[in-house]
Motif scaffolding. Structure first.
Motif, PDB file in Angstrom:
ATOM      1  N   LYS A  29       0.839  -1.196   0.000  1.00  0.00           N
ATOM      2  CA  LYS A  29       0.000   0.000   0.000  1.00  0.00           C
ATOM      3  C   LYS A  29       0.881   1.255   0.000  1.00  0.00           C
ATOM      4  CE  LYS A  29      -3.806  -2.362   0.188  1.00  0.00           C
ATOM      5  NZ  LYS A  29      -4.702  -2.430  -0.966  1.00  0.00           N
ATOM      6  N   ASP A  30       0.488   2.203  -0.842  1.00  0.00           N
ATOM      7  CA  ASP A  30       1.158   3.501  -0.880  1.00  0.00           C
ATOM      8  C   ASP A  30       2.653   3.395  -1.187  1.00  0.00           C
ATOM      9  OD1 ASP A  30      -1.295   4.699  -0.164  1.00  0.00           O
ATOM     10  OD2 ASP A  30      -0.868   4.342   1.963  1.00  0.00           O
ATOM     11  N   VAL A  31       3.055   2.366  -1.934  1.00  0.00           N
ATOM     12  CA  VAL A  31       4.454   2.244  -2.334  1.00  0.00           C
ATOM     13  C   VAL A  31       4.622   2.868  -3.705  1.00  0.00           C
ATOM     14  CG1 VAL A  31       6.295   0.657  -2.974  1.00  0.00           C
ATOM     15  CG2 VAL A  31       4.904   0.200  -0.955  1.00  0.00           C
ATOM     16  N   LYS A  32       5.436   3.895  -3.800  1.00  0.00           N
ATOM     17  CA  LYS A  32       5.746   4.546  -5.064  1.00  0.00           C
ATOM     18  C   LYS A  32       7.250   4.501  -5.256  1.00  0.00           C
ATOM     19  CE  LYS A  32       1.517   5.778  -6.061  1.00  0.00           C
ATOM     20  NZ  LYS A  32       0.796   5.206  -7.212  1.00  0.00           N
ATOM     21  N   LEU A  33       7.679   3.763  -6.265  1.00  0.00           N
ATOM     22  CA  LEU A  33       9.105   3.685  -6.544  1.00  0.00           C
ATOM     23  C   LEU A  33       9.543   4.958  -7.268  1.00  0.00           C
ATOM     24  CD1 LEU A  33       9.432  -0.020  -7.775  1.00  0.00           C
ATOM     25  CD2 LEU A  33       9.486   0.876  -5.449  1.00  0.00           C
ATOM     26  N   THR A  34      10.714   5.431  -6.928  1.00  0.00           N
ATOM     27  CA  THR A  34      11.251   6.626  -7.564  1.00  0.00           C
ATOM     28  C   THR A  34      12.625   6.324  -8.141  1.00  0.00           C
ATOM     29  OG1 THR A  34      12.175   7.350  -5.434  1.00  0.00           O
ATOM     30  CG2 THR A  34       9.995   8.200  -6.046  1.00  0.00           C
ATOM     31  N   ALA A  35      12.963   7.040  -9.200  1.00  0.00           N
ATOM     32  CA  ALA A  35      14.265   6.859  -9.846  1.00  0.00           C
ATOM     33  C   ALA A  35      15.385   7.229  -8.862  1.00  0.00           C
ATOM     34  CB  ALA A  35      14.336   7.720 -11.100  1.00  0.00           C
ATOM     35  N   PRO A  36      16.542   6.625  -8.980  1.00  0.00           N
ATOM     36  CA  PRO A  36      16.942   5.624  -9.986  1.00  0.00           C
ATOM     37  C   PRO A  36      16.384   4.235  -9.642  1.00  0.00           C
ATOM     38  CG  PRO A  36      18.762   6.046  -8.493  1.00  0.00           C
ATOM     39  CD  PRO A  36      17.688   7.012  -8.103  1.00  0.00           C
ATOM     40  N   TYR A  37      16.109   3.459 -10.691  1.00  0.00           N
ATOM     41  CA  TYR A  37      15.536   2.119 -10.529  1.00  0.00           C
ATOM     42  C   TYR A  37      16.652   1.078 -10.681  1.00  0.00           C
ATOM     43  CZ  TYR A  37      11.295   4.797 -11.381  1.00  0.00           C
ATOM     44  OH  TYR A  37      10.302   5.736 -11.322  1.00  0.00           O
ATOM     45  N   GLU A  38      16.746   0.213  -9.695  1.00  0.00           N
ATOM     46  CA  GLU A  38      17.827  -0.779  -9.714  1.00  0.00           C
ATOM     47  C   GLU A  38      17.315  -2.146  -9.275  1.00  0.00           C
ATOM     48  OE1 GLU A  38      22.125  -0.002  -8.416  1.00  0.00           O
ATOM     49  OE2 GLU A  38      21.342  -1.156  -6.711  1.00  0.00           O
ATOM     50  N   PHE A  39      17.618  -3.163 -10.085  1.00  0.00           N
ATOM     51  CA  PHE A  39      17.322  -4.548  -9.709  1.00  0.00           C
ATOM     52  C   PHE A  39      18.508  -5.110  -8.923  1.00  0.00           C
ATOM     53  CE2 PHE A  39      14.351  -4.521 -13.369  1.00  0.00           C
ATOM     54  CZ  PHE A  39      13.242  -5.088 -12.757  1.00  0.00           C
ATOM     55  N   LYS A  40      18.187  -5.797  -7.849  1.00  0.00           N
ATOM     56  CA  LYS A  40      19.220  -6.453  -7.050  1.00  0.00           C
ATOM     57  C   LYS A  40      18.830  -7.930  -6.902  1.00  0.00           C
ATOM     58  CE  LYS A  40      22.940  -5.770  -4.375  1.00  0.00           C
ATOM     59  NZ  LYS A  40      24.179  -5.096  -4.832  1.00  0.00           N
ATOM     60  N   ILE A  41      19.681  -8.827  -7.431  1.00  0.00           N
ATOM     61  CA  ILE A  41      19.417 -10.266  -7.368  1.00  0.00           C
ATOM     62  C   ILE A  41      20.513 -10.910  -6.531  1.00  0.00           C
ATOM     63  CG2 ILE A  41      19.145 -12.387  -8.706  1.00  0.00           C
ATOM     64  CD1 ILE A  41      18.351 -10.629 -11.099  1.00  0.00           C
ATOM     65  N   THR A  42      20.088 -11.630  -5.466  1.00  0.00           N
ATOM     66  CA  THR A  42      21.052 -12.229  -4.540  1.00  0.00           C
ATOM     67  C   THR A  42      20.708 -13.689  -4.286  1.00  0.00           C
ATOM     68  OG1 THR A  42      21.192 -10.072  -3.434  1.00  0.00           O
ATOM     69  CG2 THR A  42      22.182 -11.973  -2.301  1.00  0.00           C
ATOM     70  N   ARG A  43      21.656 -14.585  -4.642  1.00  0.00           N
ATOM     71  CA  ARG A  43      21.534 -16.033  -4.391  1.00  0.00           C
ATOM     72  C   ARG A  43      20.165 -16.571  -4.807  1.00  0.00           C
ATOM     73  NH1 ARG A  43      25.713 -17.908  -1.395  1.00  0.00           N
ATOM     74  NH2 ARG A  43      24.533 -19.791  -0.897  1.00  0.00           N
ATOM     75  N   LEU A  44      19.716 -16.162  -5.973  1.00  0.00           N
ATOM     76  CA  LEU A  44      18.373 -16.537  -6.444  1.00  0.00           C
ATOM     77  C   LEU A  44      18.358 -17.978  -6.947  1.00  0.00           C
ATOM     78  CD1 LEU A  44      15.951 -14.437  -8.582  1.00  0.00           C
ATOM     79  CD2 LEU A  44      16.484 -16.746  -9.320  1.00  0.00           C
ATOM     80  N   ASN A  45      17.387 -18.740  -6.472  1.00  0.00           N
ATOM     81  CA  ASN A  45      17.094 -20.085  -6.982  1.00  0.00           C
ATOM     82  C   ASN A  45      15.629 -20.142  -7.371  1.00  0.00           C
ATOM     83  OD1 ASN A  45      19.650 -21.747  -6.412  1.00  0.00           O
ATOM     84  ND2 ASN A  45      19.243 -20.783  -4.430  1.00  0.00           N
ATOM     85  N   PHE A  46      15.349 -20.853  -8.450  1.00  0.00           N
ATOM     86  CA  PHE A  46      13.944 -20.967  -8.882  1.00  0.00           C
ATOM     87  C   PHE A  46      13.684 -22.319  -9.526  1.00  0.00           C
ATOM     88  CE2 PHE A  46      10.562 -20.762 -12.034  1.00  0.00           C
ATOM     89  CZ  PHE A  46       9.521 -20.286 -11.252  1.00  0.00           C
ATOM     90  N   HIS A  47      12.536 -22.912  -9.138  1.00  0.00           N
ATOM     91  CA  HIS A  47      12.009 -24.080  -9.841  1.00  0.00           C
ATOM     92  C   HIS A  47      10.494 -23.946  -9.916  1.00  0.00           C
ATOM     93  CE1 HIS A  47      10.304 -26.033  -6.241  1.00  0.00           C
ATOM     94  NE2 HIS A  47      11.378 -25.622  -5.608  1.00  0.00           N
ATOM     95  N   TYR A  48       9.889 -24.503 -10.964  1.00  0.00           N
ATOM     96  CA  TYR A  48       8.439 -24.458 -11.123  1.00  0.00           C
ATOM     97  C   TYR A  48       7.786 -25.405 -10.130  1.00  0.00           C
ATOM     98  CZ  TYR A  48       9.028 -21.665 -15.336  1.00  0.00           C
ATOM     99  OH  TYR A  48       9.336 -20.658 -16.205  1.00  0.00           O
ATOM    100  N   ALA A  49       6.514 -25.127  -9.815  1.00  0.00           N
ATOM    101  CA  ALA A  49       5.820 -25.863  -8.757  1.00  0.00           C
ATOM    102  C   ALA A  49       5.728 -27.359  -9.038  1.00  0.00           C
ATOM    103  CB  ALA A  49       4.418 -25.283  -8.550  1.00  0.00           C
ATOM    104  N   ASP A  50       5.594 -27.733 -10.316  1.00  0.00           N
ATOM    105  CA  ASP A  50       5.414 -29.143 -10.652  1.00  0.00           C
ATOM    106  C   ASP A  50       6.738 -29.837 -10.967  1.00  0.00           C
ATOM    107  OD1 ASP A  50       5.909 -27.704 -12.892  1.00  0.00           O
ATOM    108  OD2 ASP A  50       4.332 -28.598 -14.132  1.00  0.00           O
ATOM    109  N   ALA A  51       7.864 -29.203 -10.647  1.00  0.00           N
ATOM    110  CA  ALA A  51       9.175 -29.810 -10.904  1.00  0.00           C
ATOM    111  C   ALA A  51      10.138 -29.394  -9.796  1.00  0.00           C
ATOM    112  CB  ALA A  51       9.712 -29.384 -12.261  1.00  0.00           C
ATOM    113  N   GLN A  52      11.045 -30.303  -9.436  1.00  0.00           N
ATOM    114  CA  GLN A  52      12.013 -30.012  -8.394  1.00  0.00           C
ATOM    115  C   GLN A  52      13.343 -29.523  -8.952  1.00  0.00           C
ATOM    116  OE1 GLN A  52      11.375 -29.993  -5.090  1.00  0.00           O
ATOM    117  NE2 GLN A  52       9.262 -30.384  -5.742  1.00  0.00           N
TER     118      GLN A  52
END
Length: 581
Positions: free
Chosen positions: A331-354
């Motif tokens: 709620k009431d979150v407004k992102l302001t410039a500068p915009y930066e993505f930060k990815i740290t130790r990301l792991n991902f798998h789909y729900a139907d696969a390990q």
């Protein structure tokens, strides 16, 4: 029964029972009153005819039956109209919300919905299952509940005159209300379930084969294509005729049972109202004629019951869909410039696969940076784009945009990120409406401005109606490059700070591809540009290149740096330029 268990566990239909319970109750009451008026009309008419035939000394002796006949004669169509109005309004509200809920389910899971379902499955859900649930109420629940109410009312009313005859009618009418529907459900239910299953298979098969019809034709197998669907259609027609034949037999048995009921009623009324004419004998015709309107109440029960198997299938299919997920919104979150993505130790798998699609990924995408993500098909680069867009959430680790996970921004993410896909879709409407997908409030001046920026102003101005020219279905009147330019025009109208290019040029010829890449870079100057690709053409225009292989980040650097220092990148350049085979 299975359908009662499905209703108990249902999350699609039950919530609306409470929401619209007043309309539901009113529809049932009006349906009950419709048949009461119909029976009362025939009852009064029978008494009036019999009493009038006995030459009443004064018109006042038949005045009350005349008034009641008129009242019930008017009441029956009025109640019928109000019942139809109320029940159909209730059902239309239900089905409209079901379709909206179905859309939300599909929309929320659109990124991987097609990996689980075919186009024909979606058509089956929209055209068949929602329609069947509409019929569930109009042709099964409403008629059945009203018939049960009438059944109880008739038995209680007859019990006032004769307890033993009420018990006889309890059995005879019970045969119509319970036995015939049960037999019909057993005999025809399985056939109807098979019929619906075949229809769904035809939806899936036809859409699949129509989308690939050119391959059938080019492979000289057009005849086999026709025979494939002719066999399924033939089986479907065979089942249809079998169901119709059983329906005719059931309807004959129902009419025969009503004939027996009429005879029994004549015998009973003759015994309790003796006399050839006048007096008590006037009631015989009244009771006998009141039977006939009941045919409309009890005759449809067999048809209603046998279709429950079809409704079971529809309920099962809808409840097997992913649950409608409420996206957590900040709620009431407004992102302001500068915009930066930060990815740290990301792991991902789909729900139907390990198996992990992305593994221990660390990456920072700075504001205004032009990043190219390279990788072979299936390496995980498109999955990363979906995670950046917020369509998916990481299994572990963190991915944030200015400290906020993109998925938590909900629909507000469209204010910050735009996407141009490999095959941009143009809707069968005007060019202006297609452009306003990016910005509903865009003016004609703004649209002409972006069309000029993407090099389409002259093309559109030469069209018959300019911006109001109707685009053919899927935008087939435009070439692949022109569709991508229109997609870029949408993004320019949307005016978002971050743009993801998800392999937008993969199907284009090299000259068009290079032209589009240069245009993307020029027109999106100053914005964060994330380009998913497996081509190296145009990479010199990027600030940074990363390479994902088997879900891991294996290479990162500027194009110039990698071209001089990284052997893997050098080899990719040689392959792309045709030097190395």
């Amino acid at each position: 029964m299975k359908i009662f268990k499905l209703f108990k566990e249902d999350t699609w239909i039950k919530p609306f029972w409470g929401k619209y319970r007043k309309s539901l109750f009113l529809a049932l009451v009006l349906g009950f009153l419709t048949f009461i008026c119909g029976g009362a009309l025939m009852f009064n008419s029978g008494y009036l005819i019999s009493r009038s035939a006995a030459h009443p000394e004064n018109i006042l002796l038949v005045y009350v039956p005349i008034v009641l006949t008129r009242a019930f004669g008017i009441g029956r169509p009025v109640f019928r109209y109000l019942e139809r109005l109320t029940s159909h309004n209730w059902v239309l509200k239900l089905t409209s919300e079901l379709r909206l809920k179905l859309y939300h389910v599909i929309e929320k899971d659109a990124v991987f919905f097609k990996s689980k379902y075919q186009t024909g499955d979606i058509l089956g859900l929209l055209a068949e299952d929602i329609g069947h649930l509409q019929n569930l109420y109009l042709r099964t629940i409403f008629p059945t509940v009203i018939a049960w109410l009438l059944y109880v009312f008739i038995i209680l009313a007859l019990g006032y005159f004769s307890l033993w005859f009420a018990l006889v009618m309890l059995l005879l009418l019970g045969t119509l209300v319970f036995v015939f529907p049960l037999i019909s459900m057993i005999v025809n239910g399985a056939k109807q379930e098979r019929q619906k299953s075949l229809r769904n298979e035809l939806y899936a098969g036809l859409t699949d084969n129509i989308l690939g019809v050119s391959d059938w034709i080019f492979s000289q197998r057009g005849t086999e294509y026709n025979e494939l669907h002719a066999a399924a259609q033939s089986e479907l027609l065979k089942i249809k005729y079998e169901i119709q034949n059983n329906d005719h037999k059931r309807d004959f048995a129902v009419q025969l049972m009503f004939g027996i009921l009429t005879i029994v009623l004549v015998v009973w009324t003759s015994s309790i109202f003796p006399g050839a004419h006048g007096g008590a004998a006037n009631w015989i015709a009244a009771f006998v004629l009141s039977v006939f309107p009941l045919i409309d109440a009890f005759a449809p029960l067999g048809q209603a019951a046998q279709e429950t198997n079809t409704y079971q299938d529809s309920l099962s299919r809808l409840n097997s869909l992913p649950k409608e997920r409420d996206v957590e919104q900040k709620k009431d979150v407004k992102l302001t410039a500068p915009y930066e993505f930060k990815i740290t130790r990301l792991n991902f798998h789909y729900a139907d696969a390990q198996q992990l699609v992305l593994k221990d990924l660390n990456l920072t995408i700075k504001n205004g940076e032009r990043l190219a993500i390279l990788g072979r098909s299936g390496s995980g680069k498109s999955t990363l784009a979906r995670l950046l867009r917020g369509d998916l959430q990481c299994s572990s680790g963190n991915l944030t945009l200015n400290g906020i996970p993109p998925a938590k921004l909900g629909d507000d993410i469209c204010h910050y990120i735009g996407v141009i896909h490999q095959t941009p879709y143009l809707f069968h409407t005007t060019i202006s409406n297609n452009l306003r997908v990016g910005n509903e409030a865009a003016s004609a001046k703004q649209m002409w401005s972006v069309l000029e920026r993407v090099g389409l102003k002259d093309l559109v101005s030469r069209m018959p109606d300019g911006l109001e020219t109707i685009v053919d279905e899927a935008g087939l009147r435009f070439s692949g490059g022109e569709r991508h330019r229109l997609a870029l025009a949408r993004i320019l109208l949307q005016d978002v700070p971050i743009v993801i290019l998800d392999e937008p040029t993969v199907s284009l010829d090299p000259l068009t591809e290079q032209d589009l890449i240069e245009m993307f870079v020029k027109q999106l100057e100053g914005k964060t540009l994330i380009w998913i690709t497996h081509h190296l053409q145009g990479l010199s225009l990027m600030d940074k290149v990363i390479f994902i292989e088997d879900g891991r980040l294996t290479m990162s650097g500027s194009p110039q740096e990698l071209a001089h220092t990284n052997q893997h990148y050098q080899r990719l350049l040689e392959i792309d330029h045709g030097i190395l085979h």
